[in-house]
Design an enzyme around this catalytic site. Structure first.
Site, mmCIF file in Angstrom:
data_model
loop_
_atom_site.group_PDB
_atom_site.id
_atom_site.type_symbol
_atom_site.label_atom_id
_atom_site.label_comp_id
_atom_site.label_asym_id
_atom_site.label_seq_id
_atom_site.Cartn_x
_atom_site.Cartn_y
_atom_site.Cartn_z
ATOM 1 N N HIS A 26 32.316 -38.573 -50.994
ATOM 2 C CA HIS A 26 33.141 -39.695 -50.550
ATOM 3 C C HIS A 26 32.361 -41.006 -50.465
ATOM 4 O O HIS A 26 32.958 -42.060 -50.215
ATOM 5 C CB HIS A 26 33.749 -39.383 -49.179
ATOM 6 N N ASP A 27 31.058 -40.968 -50.667
ATOM 7 C CA ASP A 27 30.234 -42.179 -50.597
ATOM 8 C C ASP A 27 29.762 -42.659 -51.966
ATOM 9 O O ASP A 27 29.064 -43.659 -52.060
ATOM 10 C CB ASP A 27 28.985 -41.918 -49.738
ATOM 11 N N ASP A 40 32.688 -32.223 -40.389
ATOM 12 C CA ASP A 40 31.645 -33.246 -40.321
ATOM 13 C C ASP A 40 31.269 -33.460 -38.854
ATOM 14 O O ASP A 40 32.149 -33.504 -37.985
ATOM 15 C CB ASP A 40 32.162 -34.560 -40.904
ATOM 16 N N GLU A 48 22.716 -33.958 -43.868
ATOM 17 C CA GLU A 48 22.612 -35.126 -44.749
ATOM 18 C C GLU A 48 21.236 -35.734 -44.509
ATOM 19 O O GLU A 48 21.024 -36.442 -43.533
ATOM 20 C CB GLU A 48 23.710 -36.144 -44.424
ATOM 21 N N ASP A 65 26.072 -35.435 -40.291
ATOM 22 C CA ASP A 65 25.955 -36.746 -40.912
ATOM 23 C C ASP A 65 24.711 -37.495 -40.423
ATOM 24 O O ASP A 65 24.364 -37.463 -39.245
ATOM 25 C CB ASP A 65 27.202 -37.560 -40.574
#
Length: 962
Positions: A356-357, A129, A288, A231
């Site tokens: 994960h969100d 990430d 993202e 991200d």
């Protein structure tokens, strides 16, 4: 960092490279290039919750290493790891305080390097990430920036004065709720934070800041990772001036996405970012890209001009918030089909249903009780067989569910805490707030991975884990499902295997079916119909199923494809006349694996060497070859550098083509005036030297000539001098003189039978003076042999093959003619299958046996190096009757006819002169014996040449030319 409705991912790969193109027959412009990351299955790891190995209740890097085999056995081959950089952990690592250090609870940089190696050793890849929209407020950059308004790094972050009356710079709302501005008392300004107040946004308008971000990115790429998930990248550009948002409802803070999400001008930053970083590496990048629609996605992921390889889109995942537990199937079909068809011609999708969100899919869209297994496997199938790279989030492969902790204190997520406090301040009941968090909270996906039914689900031996373990781990865990053939885990393994074994699920065209059905989601994946040959559902004959991997469109984009090799091969032939007109010579004739031959012109010699077997082969040439002379090879890897190399080892089916350009050599190697003049380019000089009185003497002393050759030279010299001194009236006179002189020379210089009794001295003298160089003798200097001489020798080799016996009676040894002598090695011999090596036609069988003993042969490597007597050209194989050979059938028949014709009484006469075009005034034509023989043949065959009676003569065709 993490955001409720956005997730990017970056991907890269250093292991296999595949870059080809499949064309869709449905869309003429659809060029989908093959890439390793398109064929991969990605697996996302949330490090804090994956595996703890030191007993502190927090997952770590060594825990990831420990569980790599689980990922490998699942079938995934690309691992995405959420942030592990140094961080105060306000947002679980997405608030980075040092990009080049590792968070203490995770491990050390040495362990990271061990992890990268362990992943690569398993033929998998790993991406990290990368958070570039903001840093932690504890990052040294921000600490300097907030120290004073005049600090050099002040402009690295976004600072603004407040409005009069103590108001904030604008009415933007943070994605994590509340204001997007935080007041700094020391400098009396506000800084912008789209996420947590401890995560200030960096200022991408500052070139100096961008340069530092690029350096950090390249630093990690240089350490061997295979790419990035980037991200919140769609938020790096803010609307110029940072104005207030429209606020018709008079809210305290207004949702600010429209002014900082995919704002116009972001493309410039993204293009520069790509140019200065990952475009220089073989990596994959996943952005993202919250707020990027399918109509804009082309600019983000286009095969030609895209900024990333893939992006995560959130239109489908936003349905989670809107449906609150019920799935709108029609809406899902519309969104996914729009993205599938929208990128079909231009780019690639990143497919996911969990991360994960987001909460667990079986607990939001599905039924995690009665239909737990069914909905988990159904959702997996729907998205994993679409066009795009599927991402699996840890625990998804075993159907992990949402969790219900009783207190807000059990939820570490900063976004959940902010939401709870704001809603509670509005008077909303605690239980009502918690019901929303149970369904939508991000911590639903962050509970520890459930490995088995031991303490803390096998995640940690600690009495207290950083977040609670879902109590259902006793029945939902990896260990239990590995043993159950029908488990969700084993279904995932079969599903991944199906996708990997069928290219149609990777590159096939997606088409929606049953589009109006409210329950069924159906679609098709189709290979290019009939390999692009026809749009018909039925072709006149079936299409070979391998067209999906063997086709023109794919090979056109592959530099090393068979198609592009053919193009190079044809270009080499067209650019070098030696492959069209050059003389063919066989080399390495007895080698059982290598087919080698040369093509020779006046100025060039080409070596064509091919291994026609599936085993490695070794061989040795007389001529040394160098890399600079190599013009074609079918190896993908470059041929190792070599100079004047004579011993070679070829891979199975390897080919190489070398060209030696003697013209270039001339500039470096000037010949001495008294050197032998044998190079093909100096043929004219040889003729002139032979005809001039001054050089005849020198030639006689330096070159070994037979009596016949000397006589021929004398006659030709005399004829030429007469022609120069006494001008002829026309070309006919010249030709008459040449023909007469030649005929006389040939008839007068027929060898007589040698005396049977001679002294040693006379024998020696005869041998020296009357020496005949056989057509296949090792004494022939192939390197510098004149082209005319080569042509005649080749003609003899092909036409005068063994076992061709003239129909007329054979003359006795005393009447042997010149016709028989030049082809000593090709005349009929006692043995019907002589043993020959190289040009040593009279070598004994014992010698040949010793040559054969030197040949080594194994299942892996054969080294068959023929002794060519100092020359590469070798025709010994032509005598091997055990080799079925059809290629010389026609030549043998022609040779028989030729022998018959030579015995025809009408043709054994002196020819008369035939007409040629007149020569220019004052010019003289000199015909060598070979050219004269060609004219003789042509004239005899078409009847232009009338014989003179009672003048026997041997056809000059069979005479060796000088």
């Amino acid at each position: 960092m993490a955001e409720s409705s956005e997730k990017p991912t970056t991907n890269q790969s250093p292991i296999p490279k595949l870059d080809t193109t499949i064309k869709s027959s449905f869309h003429a412009t659809n060029d989908v290039r093959r890439k390793w990351w398109k064929e991969s299955i990605a697996y996302q790891i949330y490090p804090r919750s994956f595996q703890d190995t030191n007993g502190d209740g927090i997952g770590d890097i060594r825990g990831i290493i420990q569980r790599l085999d689980h990922i490998k056995e699942l079938g995934a081959d690309l691992i995405w790891i959420c942030p592990i950089y140094k961080s105060p952990n306000d947002d679980n690592g997405y608030d980075i305080s040092d990009y080049q250090q590792i968070m203490d609870v995770f491990g050390t940089m040495e362990e990271v390097e061990e992890l990268i190696k362990a992943v690569h050793d398993r033929k998998m890849r790993i991406i990290f990430d990368l958070v570039l929209n903001h840093t932690s407020d504890e990052h040294p950059w921000f600490i300097e920036s907030r120290s004073s308004r005049t600090n050099p790094k002040r402009d690295w972050y976004i600072w603004r004065d407040g409005k009069p009356g103590g108001l904030r710079p604008n009415n933007w709302e943070s994605i994590f709720n509340g204001s997007a501005w935080e007041y700094d008392k020391e400098t009396d300004q506000y800084y912008l934070h789209l996420f947590s107040r401890k995560m200030p946004d960096v200022n991408w308008e500052c070139a100096e800041l961008r340069e530092q971000l690029y350096k950090v990115t390249n630093w990690w790429l240089d350490r061997g990772i295979d790419g990035f998930r980037i991200d919140a990248i769609s938020h790096i550009k803010k609307k110029p001036g940072l104005p207030d948002l429209p606020n018709p409802k008079q809210l305290e803070f207004v949702s600010s996405f429209d002014y900082h999400m995919n704002v116009e001008g972001i493309e410039d930053y993204l293009s520069e970012f790509k140019r200065e970083t990952y475009s220089k590496y073989d990596v994959v990048t996943v952005g993202e890209a919250n707020g990027v629609g399918v109509d804009q996605a082309v600019d983000w992921v286009s095969e030609e001009r895209g900024k990333f390889n893939m992006i995560f889109q959130f239109e489908a995942t936003n349905l989670w918030e809107k449906t609150l537990g019920t799935l709108d199937v029609l809406a899902l079909k519309r969104i996914m089909t729009r993205w599938e068809k929208g990128l079909e011609k231009f780019g690639w999708n990143a497919l996911f249903i969990e991360n994960h969100d987001k909460p667990r899919i079986v607990s939001t869209w599905g039924n995690d009780k009665e239909y737990w297994r069914d909905c988990a496997t159904t959702f997996a199938t729907v998205y994993m067989l679409m066009m795009g790279t599927p991402f699996i989030y840890q625990g998804q492969e075993i159907g992990m569910t949402n969790v219900r902790f009783p207190s807000i204190n059990d939820y570490p997520d900063v976004a959940a805490k902010n939401f709870y406090n704001l809603e509670l301040a509005k008077g909303i009941d605690h239980n009502e707030i918690m019901q929303i968090i149970y369904i939508t909270g991000r911590d639903n996906a962050r509970t520890p991975m459930q490995w088995d039914d031991s303490l803390n689900s096998g995640f940690s031996t600690s009495q207290q884990t950083w977040i609670g373990v879902n109590p259902n781990y006793v029945r939902i865990n990896v260990a239990q499902q590995e043993k159950d053939e029908h488990s969700i885990l084993n279904f995932y393994k079969r599903l991944i295997r199906v996708r990997k074994e069928n290219d149609v699920f990777v590159y096939g065209i997606y088409d929606l079916i049953l589009s109006s059905h409210k329950q069924i989601y159906g679609y098709t994946r189709t290979d290019s119909l009939n390999s692009g040959f026809s749009t018909s559902q039925q072709t006149w004959i079936g299409v070979n199923p391998n067209y999906v991997r063997i086709n023109v469109a794919q090979q056109e984009k592959d530099e090393h494809s068979i198609l592009n090799f053919y193009k190079r091969l044809i270009r080499v032939r067209k650019e070098n006349d030696v492959f069209v007109y050059g003389i063919y010579d066989l080399i390495l004739s007895s080698h059982k694996q290598i087919y080698g031959y040369t093509r020779t012109s006046d100025t060039k010699r080409a070596y064509v060497l091919t291994n026609l077997t599936d085993r490695a082969a070794q061989f040795t040439l007389y001529q040394g070859l160098s890399t600079s002379q190599l013009v074609l090879s079918n190896l993908i890897e470059p041929v190792p550098e070599h100079k004047d190399e004579k011993s070679f080892k070829f891979h199975p089916y390897e080919i190489r083509v070398y060209i030696i350009d003697y013209k270039k050599k001339e500039h470096h190697h000037r010949r001495h005036p008294h050197e032998k003049k044998k190079h093909a380019t100096d043929e004219l000089d040889d003729v002139e030297a032979a005809l001039s009185p001054e050089t005849t003497k020198t030639a006689d002393s330096n070159v070994s000539l037979t009596k016949r050759q000397k006589a021929a030279l004398d006659k030709l010299e005399q004829m030429s001098n007469n022609a120069l001194q006494e001008p002829l009236q026309d070309a006919r006179s010249i030709l008459e003189a040449v023909a007469a002189a030649t005929t006389k020379v040939l008839s007068e210089t027929q060898p007589l039978e040698k005396p049977k009794s001679t002294t040693t001295k006379s024998i020696s003298d005869t041998t020296d003076s009357d020496k005949v160089i056989s057509a296949d003798s090792a004494e022939i200097d192939l390197e510098h042999e004149p082209i005319q001489k080569k042509r005649e020798r080749q003609r003899s080799l092909v036409l005068h093959l063994e076992n061709i016996t003239p129909t007329p009676p054979v003359a006795s040894s005393s009447e042997q003619t010149t016709f028989d002598q030049p082809r000593r090695s090709f005349s009929t011999q006692a043995s019907s299958k002589p043993s020959l090596k190289g040009h040593h036609a009279d070598s004994s069988s014992d010698e040949d046996d010793s040559q054969d003993k030197r040949t080594t042969s194994t299942s892996e490597l054969e080294d068959e190096t023929s002794d060519t007597g100092g020359k590469d050209i070798d025709y010994a194989v032509l005598y091997d009757d055990s080799i079925e050979d059809f290629s010389f059938t026609y030549a043998r028949e022609q040779a028989k006819k030729r022998l018959l014709r030579s015995s025809d009484p009408r043709l054994t006469q002196t020819p008369s002169i035939f007409k040629l075009p007149p020569l220019p005034s004052g010019s003289v034509s000199v015909l060598n014996l070979f050219e004269l023989s060609r004219c003789y043949d042509a004239a005899t065959e078409n009847g232009q040449l009338a014989p003179e009676p009672n003048r026997p003569v041997t056809s000059p065709t069979n005479q060796q030319a000088n």
